[in-house]
Design an enzyme around this catalytic site. Structure first.
Site, short mmCIF file in Angstrom:
data_model
loop_
_atom_site.label_atom_id
_atom_site.label_comp_id
_atom_site.label_asym_id
_atom_site.label_seq_id
_atom_site.Cartn_x
_atom_site.Cartn_y
_atom_site.Cartn_z
N GLU A 117 -3.27 3.67 -3.29
CA GLU A 117 -4.31 5.18 -2.51
C GLU A 117 -4.42 6.33 -2.78
OE1 GLU A 117 -3.79 4.48 1.60
OE2 GLU A 117 -5.48 5.31 2.35
N LYS A 156 1.15 -1.21 -0.51
CA LYS A 156 0.52 0.17 0.04
C LYS A 156 0.62 1.26 0.25
CE LYS A 156 -2.07 2.43 3.58
NZ LYS A 156 -2.87 2.33 4.80
N LYS A 191 -7.69 2.47 -3.73
CA LYS A 191 -7.56 2.84 -2.70
C LYS A 191 -8.92 4.23 -2.48
CE LYS A 191 -6.79 1.98 2.21
NZ LYS A 191 -6.84 1.13 3.43
P1 13P Z 1 -9.28 4.19 8.03
O1 13P Z 1 -10.10 3.30 6.80
O2 13P Z 1 -9.14 4.55 9.22
O3 13P Z 1 -9.26 5.87 7.04
O4 13P Z 1 -7.32 4.16 7.38
C1 13P Z 1 -6.98 3.49 6.07
C2 13P Z 1 -6.31 3.41 5.80
O5 13P Z 1 -5.32 2.55 5.57
C3 13P Z 1 -5.96 4.95 4.93
O6 13P Z 1 -4.29 4.64 4.82
#
Ligand code: 13P
Length: 340
Positions: free
Chosen positions: A176, A135, A218
């Site tokens: 993400e 990620k 994401k």
């Molecule tokens: P949240 O669901 O708390 O936003 O965290 C997800 C995440 O991995 C943020 O980088």
């Protein structure tokens, strides 16, 4: 668990399942622990993750867990390394590889994510440690005159560089780009900024030869700003989010795994449920929640060994309800107080 990236990507968005984000950095987990008044030490962090990862029944609803650099090297109370423990439950271990969002030069109020230098070697080590997906989070802030195109494209470029290296190393990249929902912006602004962000991200991913079949996205959901008045309701959020993603996310991408981003636990579940109830969609719509899976568990645990069962029950309940939201089968009446 083979090394086929497309297979891994599909397994991460298997029906009824989603991802637990347990990759809080040292600074973030300290903030979470501060909120319940416990000290963040290497052992308290280990004990907390141990509670989550050994929870009986969680693996029925959890396909993968994102770990942090410290966590992927830690072990459960019986000495089993966390990645091995997860694998033994059929849960895929993943790893956060970015080094955090820093101030972007010449762009007040905007951020750029760091961590590309040396990333190829770090990927090789994480693969050895058992990680099969990764990620990288980019942070986009909505404010007066921002985000700038400069911020969107530099972050998109970095996300694509990371994703290509991840695939080269044999790990499925979770891409993400998080548009923050802090502020009083309207849902229309959220739609517009998310749209511009996804346009930049998929342009860079394509230009840098990232295989769409071997990645997951994401993103944030398209929400009204948390401080706004007349905030959009559940169905409008679901409608606008789907409309936005249909325009930008190729059907070759196996799944979209939403972050919770500071929504209440119930809202995060309800939004996902409403979107899946509108299906079928070109991609699986799932979750990769941090706070929305962990908040009640963290509270029930409170750092006490004697509360481990209560913490696990709270976590499994959220995992189960989000698992139901994967098929539009959740309803708010299912929210019951958890008894350990
Ligand atoms: P949240 O669901 O708390 O936003 O965290 C997800 C995440 O991995 C943020 O980088």
């Amino acid at each position: 668990m083979g090394h086929n990236l497309e297979e891994t990507a599909r397994a991460l968005v298997a029906p009824g399942k989603g991802i637990l984000a347990a990759d809080e950095s040292g600074g973030t987990i300290k903030k979470r622990f501060d909120s319940i008044g416990i000290e963040s030490t290497e052992d308290s962090r280990r004990a907390y993750r141990d509670m989550l990862f050994t929870a009986d029944g969680a693996a029925d609803h959890i396909s993968g867990v994102i770990l942090y650099d410290e966590t992927i090297r830690q072990s459960a109370h019986d000495g089993t390394p966390f990645p091995k423990l997860l694998e033994s439950q059929g849960v895929i271990p993943g790893i956060k590889v970015d080094l955090g969002a820093k101030d972007l030069a010449h762009a007040p109020g905007e951020k750029i994510t760091e961590g590309l230098d040396g990333l190829r070697d770090r990927f090789a080590e994480y693969f050895e440690l058992g990680a099969r997906f990764a990620k990288w989070r980019a942070v986009i802030t909505i404010g007066e005159g921002i985000p700038s195109e400069y911020c969107l494209w530099t972050n998109a470029h970095a996300l694509a560089r990371y994703a290509a290296l991840s695939q080269e190393a044999g790990l499925v990249p979770i891409v993400e780009p998080e548009v923050l929902m802090d502020g009083n912006h309207s849902i229309e602004t959220s739609f517009d900024v998310t749209s511009r962000t996804l346009h930049a991200v998929f342009t860079e991913l394509r230009d840098q030869r990232v295989h769409f079949e071997q990645m997951l996205l994401k993103p944030n959901m398209v929400l009204s700003g948390y401080d706004g008045s007349g905030r959009a309701g559940i169905q409008e959020v679901a409608d606008q989010t789907i409309r936005c993603f249909r325009r930008h996310v190729p059907a070759a991408v196996p799944g979209i795994v939403f972050l919770s981003g500071g929504q209440t636990d119930e809202d995060a579940t309800e939004h996902l449920n409403a979107m899946n109830a509108m299906g079928p969609h070109p991609w699986e719509l799932s979750f990769s929640y941090g706070r929305a899976l962990q908040a009640p568990a963290l509270k029930a645990w409170g750092g006490e060994e004697s509360n481990v069962a209560a913490g696990q029950a709270a976590y499994v309940q959220r995992a189960r309800l989000n698992g139901l939201a994967r098929s539009g089968s959740y309803s708010p009446e299912m929210e019951t107080p958890v008894a350990a």
